[in-house]
Enzyme design. Structure first.
Site, PDB file in Angstrom:
ATOM      1  CB  SER A 147      -0.846   0.010   1.280  1.00 39.20           C
ATOM      2  OG  SER A 147      -1.454   1.280   1.463  1.00 39.20           O
ATOM      3  CE1 TYR A 162      -3.737  -2.283   4.974  1.00 42.03           C
ATOM      4  CE2 TYR A 162      -2.968  -0.041   4.613  1.00 42.03           C
ATOM      5  CZ  TYR A 162      -3.500  -1.222   4.117  1.00 42.03           C
ATOM      6  OH  TYR A 162      -3.780  -1.329   2.773  1.00 42.03           O
TER       7      TYR A 162
HETATM    8  P1  NDP Z   1     -11.238  -6.051  -0.214  1.00 42.48           P
HETATM    9  O1  NDP Z   1     -11.696  -6.007   1.197  1.00 42.48           O
HETATM   10  O2  NDP Z   1     -12.210  -5.780  -1.301  1.00 42.48           O
HETATM   11  O3  NDP Z   1     -10.551  -7.462  -0.514  1.00 42.48           O
HETATM   12  C1  NDP Z   1      -9.727  -8.087   0.422  1.00 42.48           C
HETATM   13  C2  NDP Z   1      -9.605  -9.549   0.022  1.00 42.48           C
HETATM   14  O4  NDP Z   1      -8.768 -10.208   0.965  1.00 42.48           O
HETATM   15  C3  NDP Z   1     -10.931 -10.258   0.002  1.00 42.48           C
HETATM   16  O5  NDP Z   1     -10.990 -11.093  -1.145  1.00 42.48           O
HETATM   17  C4  NDP Z   1     -10.899 -11.115   1.267  1.00 42.48           C
HETATM   18  O6  NDP Z   1     -11.627 -12.299   1.029  1.00 42.48           O
HETATM   19  C5  NDP Z   1      -9.409 -11.415   1.362  1.00 42.48           C
HETATM   20  N1  NDP Z   1      -9.001 -11.786   2.706  1.00 42.48           N
HETATM   21  C6  NDP Z   1      -9.108 -11.072   3.849  1.00 42.48           C
HETATM   22  N2  NDP Z   1      -8.662 -11.787   4.888  1.00 42.48           N
HETATM   23  C7  NDP Z   1      -8.260 -12.987   4.400  1.00 42.48           C
HETATM   24  C8  NDP Z   1      -7.717 -14.169   4.958  1.00 42.48           C
HETATM   25  N3  NDP Z   1      -7.476 -14.256   6.277  1.00 42.48           N
HETATM   26  N4  NDP Z   1      -7.442 -15.213   4.137  1.00 42.48           N
HETATM   27  C9  NDP Z   1      -7.679 -15.139   2.823  1.00 42.48           C
HETATM   28  N5  NDP Z   1      -8.177 -14.058   2.215  1.00 42.48           N
HETATM   29  C10 NDP Z   1      -8.471 -12.993   3.004  1.00 42.48           C
HETATM   30  O7  NDP Z   1      -9.988  -5.054  -0.271  1.00 42.48           O
HETATM   31  P2  NDP Z   1      -9.149  -4.449  -1.480  1.00 42.48           P
HETATM   32  O8  NDP Z   1      -9.449  -5.143  -2.739  1.00 42.48           O
HETATM   33  O9  NDP Z   1      -9.295  -2.992  -1.393  1.00 42.48           O
HETATM   34  O10 NDP Z   1      -7.671  -4.789  -0.981  1.00 42.48           O
HETATM   35  C11 NDP Z   1      -6.818  -5.709  -1.640  1.00 42.48           C
HETATM   36  C12 NDP Z   1      -5.395  -5.446  -1.202  1.00 42.48           C
HETATM   37  O11 NDP Z   1      -5.006  -4.143  -1.645  1.00 42.48           O
HETATM   38  C13 NDP Z   1      -5.192  -5.452   0.315  1.00 42.48           C
HETATM   39  O12 NDP Z   1      -3.964  -6.062   0.616  1.00 42.48           O
HETATM   40  C14 NDP Z   1      -5.171  -3.984   0.671  1.00 42.48           C
HETATM   41  O13 NDP Z   1      -4.453  -3.722   1.839  1.00 42.48           O
HETATM   42  C15 NDP Z   1      -4.489  -3.417  -0.560  1.00 42.48           C
HETATM   43  N6  NDP Z   1      -4.749  -1.995  -0.743  1.00 42.48           N
HETATM   44  C16 NDP Z   1      -5.988  -1.537  -1.079  1.00 42.48           C
HETATM   45  C17 NDP Z   1      -6.209  -0.189  -1.265  1.00 42.48           C
HETATM   46  C18 NDP Z   1      -7.532   0.370  -1.667  1.00 42.48           C
HETATM   47  O14 NDP Z   1      -7.666   1.597  -1.706  1.00 42.48           O
HETATM   48  N7  NDP Z   1      -8.520  -0.436  -1.976  1.00 42.48           N
HETATM   49  C19 NDP Z   1      -5.129   0.789  -1.065  1.00 42.48           C
HETATM   50  C20 NDP Z   1      -3.854   0.201  -0.741  1.00 42.48           C
HETATM   51  C21 NDP Z   1      -3.688  -1.146  -0.587  1.00 42.48           C
HETATM   52  P3  NDP Z   1     -12.436 -13.154   2.129  1.00 42.48           P
HETATM   53  O15 NDP Z   1     -13.106 -12.171   3.049  1.00 42.48           O
HETATM   54  O16 NDP Z   1     -13.390 -13.934   1.268  1.00 42.48           O
HETATM   55  O17 NDP Z   1     -11.427 -14.013   2.789  1.00 42.48           O
END
Ligand code: NDP
Length: 257
Positions: A147, A162
């Site tokens: 991030s 984070y």
């Molecule tokens: P979402 O919440 O839409 O997606 C997060 C994903 O991670 C989901 O598919 C969730 O699936 C999965 N996940 C969470 N916990 C677990 C776990 N314990 N095991 C397996 N899968 C897991 O978030 P984003 O798409 O926004 O984020 C994706 C990545 O990008 C993250 O790492 C986030 O930190 C990073 N990011 C996002 C930003 C943004 O603005 N959106 C900015 C900077 C970084 P499920 O719940 O089904 O397990």
């Protein structure tokens, strides 16, 4: 080979964690459109199955694998399932993640530990388990989704755990890039800025946060769906064959000021 063909992923197998929603789904579709067969990992089975069905309509295979990426045994099992299905894994995208938001002095040990477990430890564990097969094949691409908050602090959303975990991903990327280069594996990192997803939608869609964003993001807007995909495809493809250990912000300029 022409530059256009360098981005072709036909015959490659891409695994994306956290691809039941958000950026993971977007990247999975982008890889599929470039011809790769896909495996998607997350905890919510029904969501994964729906995403997999959508991806298959793009003419490639897609295997949904239920897995909590904080659970080492679950990761080992997922690697076995995916390698059995496809015979190999070429590319892994460590995208699963989330974040605790709250003042540092009120943060409980368990909130801190959970953040580090999901946003840093899981990146190491998933990379380690898939790298074993990549080392045998003398080929691999690992792409870590950190991030922009992994590169700097912030004054809008207190989230020390984070920041610490995502910052750790940057140097983990460099360490693994150096360690695995002789095995034909590249390890690189993307630092997204603000993209609207399940994780961020409630925060980004407020007047106060939009005002903050306009004051801190030089391009003056949130990232749009698809704007992460080109970097994700580049780092997975032969176009980046001589690129390893790099950190690429895709953040509208947030970290340049
Ligand atoms: P979402 O919440 O839409 O997606 C997060 C994903 O991670 C989901 O598919 C969730 O699936 C999965 N996940 C969470 N916990 C677990 C776990 N314990 N095991 C397996 N899968 C897991 O978030 P984003 O798409 O926004 O984020 C994706 C990545 O990008 C993250 O790492 C986030 O930190 C990073 N990011 C996002 C930003 C943004 O603005 N959106 C900015 C900077 C970084 P499920 O719940 O089904 O397990």
């Amino acid at each position: 080979m022409s530059i256009k063909n360098l981005f072709d992923l036909t015959g490659r197998v891409v695994v994306i964690t956290g691809a039941s929603s958000g950026l993971g789904v977007q990247m999975a579709k982008a890889y599929a459109k470039h011809g790769a067969n896909i495996a998607i990992m997350a905890r919510r089975k029904e969501k994964l199955e729906a995403v997999a069905a959508e991806i298959r309509t793009l003419g490639v295979k897609c295997l949904p694998v239920t897995c909590d990426v904080t659970d080492t045994n679950a990761i080992i099992e997922a690697v076995e399932i995916i390698e059995k299905e496809y015979g190999k894994v070429d590319i892994v995208v460590n995208n699963a993640g989330t974040g605790y938001v709250g003042p540092a002095v009120e943060m409980k040990d368990e909130d801190w530990n959970w953040n580090v477990e999901l946003d840093l430890n899981s990146v190491f564990k998933v990379s380690r388990e898939f790298a074993k097969g990549m080392i045998k094949n003398n080929y691999g691409r690992i792409i870590n989704i950190s991030s922009m908050y992994g590169m700097v602090g912030n004054m809008a959303l207190p989230s020390a755990g984070y920041h610490a975990a995502k910052g750790g991903v940057l140097n983990l990327t460099r360490a693994l890039a150096a360690e695995w280069a002789s095995h034909g594996i590249t390890v690189n990192c993307i630092c997204p800025g603000y993209f609207e997803t399940e994780l961020t939608g409630d925060t980004l869609n407020t007047d106060s946060f939009s005002t903050y964003m306009k004051a801190t993001v030089p391009l003056g807007r949130y990232g749009n769906e698809g704007e992460l995909d080109s970097t994700a495809v580049y780092l997975a493809s032969d176009a980046s064959a001589y690129v390893t250990g790099v950190i690429i912000p895709v953040d509208g300029g947030y970290t340049c000021v």
